[in-house]
Design a protein around this motif. Structure first.
Motif, short mmCIF file in Angstrom:
data_model
loop_
_atom_site.label_atom_id
_atom_site.label_comp_id
_atom_site.label_asym_id
_atom_site.label_seq_id
_atom_site.Cartn_x
_atom_site.Cartn_y
_atom_site.Cartn_z
N ARG A 1 0.89 -1.17 0.10
CA ARG A 1 0.00 0.01 0.09
C ARG A 1 0.87 1.37 -0.02
NH1 ARG A 1 -5.33 0.96 1.00
NH2 ARG A 1 -5.73 -1.14 1.74
N THR A 2 0.46 2.18 -0.74
CA THR A 2 1.22 3.44 -0.84
C THR A 2 0.25 4.65 -0.50
OG1 THR A 2 2.86 2.79 -2.50
CG2 THR A 2 2.53 5.26 -2.29
N VAL A 3 0.51 5.39 0.68
CA VAL A 3 -0.50 6.34 0.98
C VAL A 3 0.69 7.77 0.59
CG1 VAL A 3 -1.28 7.72 2.51
CG2 VAL A 3 -1.70 5.37 2.65
N THR A 4 0.09 8.74 -0.30
CA THR A 4 0.70 10.03 -0.65
C THR A 4 -0.06 11.19 -0.38
OG1 THR A 4 1.56 8.74 -2.51
CG2 THR A 4 1.74 11.14 -2.55
N ARG B 1 -1.15 8.37 9.89
CA ARG B 1 0.40 8.60 10.14
C ARG B 1 0.96 9.60 9.20
NH1 ARG B 1 1.96 2.20 11.11
NH2 ARG B 1 1.06 1.88 13.20
N ALA B 2 0.47 9.23 7.81
CA ALA B 2 0.91 10.23 6.85
C ALA B 2 0.29 11.72 7.19
CB ALA B 2 0.54 9.70 5.45
N ALA C 1 2.39 15.16 7.79
CA ALA C 1 2.12 16.44 6.87
C ALA C 1 1.88 17.80 7.97
CB ALA C 1 0.88 15.98 5.93
N ALA C 2 0.88 17.65 8.88
CA ALA C 2 0.49 18.61 9.74
C ALA C 2 1.81 19.25 10.37
CB ALA C 2 -0.56 18.04 10.58
N GLN C 3 2.53 18.23 10.78
CA GLN C 3 3.78 18.75 11.50
C GLN C 3 4.77 19.36 10.54
OE1 GLN C 3 5.57 15.22 13.07
NE2 GLN C 3 3.82 14.71 14.70
N LEU C 4 4.85 19.04 9.39
CA LEU C 4 5.71 19.58 8.35
C LEU C 4 5.25 21.08 8.14
CD1 LEU C 4 6.82 16.85 6.12
CD2 LEU C 4 8.24 17.79 7.87
N ALA C 5 3.73 21.05 7.96
CA ALA C 5 3.18 22.40 7.50
C ALA C 5 3.33 23.28 9.01
CB ALA C 5 1.75 22.18 7.34
#
Length: 280
Positions: free
Chosen positions: A230-233, A266-267, A271-275
């Motif tokens: 599975r790939t989550v992007t 998790r992804a 993303a929220a942390q990087l934003a």
């Protein structure tokens, strides 16, 4: 000896000729100037983007977040190998001011996990187009390539609930970053395959509350002799920076399917942390 008489008319003629030459020189100088009526005007230049630099990608993800996304990292007994796993591997780039990334790969007894974080800083070379608008155009191209299905009411409701959870989790301190690649072929799999592989409400979709624009793709490889992957992007844009997160998991056992909701959560938390880090 008789002296020649002085002729006033000749002197006047010479003066007139000299004046004409002088006047011609001045006129030729005017011809080289800018077009009449445009002197002093300037072309409006579009605003530059908010970000002039990019974060160090391999240091942009905290150790705690890596523990969550790559469970096998804690199973590494050798201290040096574990340290190398946390450090990740920088992706090849020719201009670190414009594009940087980092990859992690960790095997465990249950699965092999991959993580890619990519930052792209967009710069417009058209004075009429701002960096933000150019980044928005590039993001739209990525979104179109992902071939997301039409949103459903259940997906919208699920996404709103997840946004609230992600916002709460993103308050946890993360590695600071100073405020760029397209998604892989796996993440741009057909919408029909992605939808059939994901539970209701977890389909590939537009995300709200993450940067200026964001979307999530979820693709499961076709079944075969090997375990399904599975790939989550997650791709989001904040001003003139586009961030791409690719999170992949392949179980060690054939027939086991990676959990869509856990991987998406998790992804999205990452993303929220990087934003937040970019905006900090």
């Amino acid at each position: 000896m008789q002296r020649k008489a002085y002729v006033p008319g000749t002197a006047a003629l010479l003066v007139a000729l000299l004046a004409g030459c002088s006047s011609g020189s001045a006129d030729s100088g005017t011809t080289d100037d800018a077009n009449p009526g445009e002197a002093g005007t300037s072309t409006a230049v579009a605003q530059p983007g908010k970000y002039r630099t990019l974060p160090e990608p391999c240091g942009a993800v905290s150790q705690g977040t890596l523990d969550s996304l790559l469970p096998g990292i804690k199973q590494i007994t050798d201290a040096e190998q574990r340290e190398a796993a946390y450090a990740g591997e920088a992706t090849l780039t020719f201009d670190t001011d414009r594009k940087v990334g980092c990859r992690w790969k960790v095997e465990s007894t249950d699965a092999t996990d991959h993580l890619l974080v990519d930052f792209e800083r967009v710069v417009s070379y058209d004075n009429a187009v701002s960096d933000d608008n150019q980044a928005q155009t590039i993001f739209a191209t990525k979104e179109t390539a992902a071939d997301l299905p039409e949103p459903t009411a259940s997906a919208t409701a699920s996404d709103s609930a997840s946004d609230s959870a992600s916002a709460s989790d993103s308050a946890t301190p993360s590695t600071s970053a100073t405020p760029s690649s397209s998604a892989s072929s796996s993440s741009s799999a057909s919408a029909s395959a992605s939808v059939s592989a994901s539970p209701t409400g977890l389909e590939p979709r537009i995300l709200s509350g993450l940067g200026n624009d964001a979307f999530l793709d979820d693709a499961l490889s076709s079944s075969g002799s090997t375990a399904q992957q599975r790939t989550v992007t997650v791709v989001f844009r904040t001003s003139n920076v586009i961030v791409t997160i690719e999170y992949e998991e392949q179980p060690a056992t054939v027939g086991v399917v990676p959990d869509s909701q856990n991987m998406q959560d998790r992804a999205r938390k990452l993303a929220a942390q990087l934003a937040d880090s970019l905006n900090g």
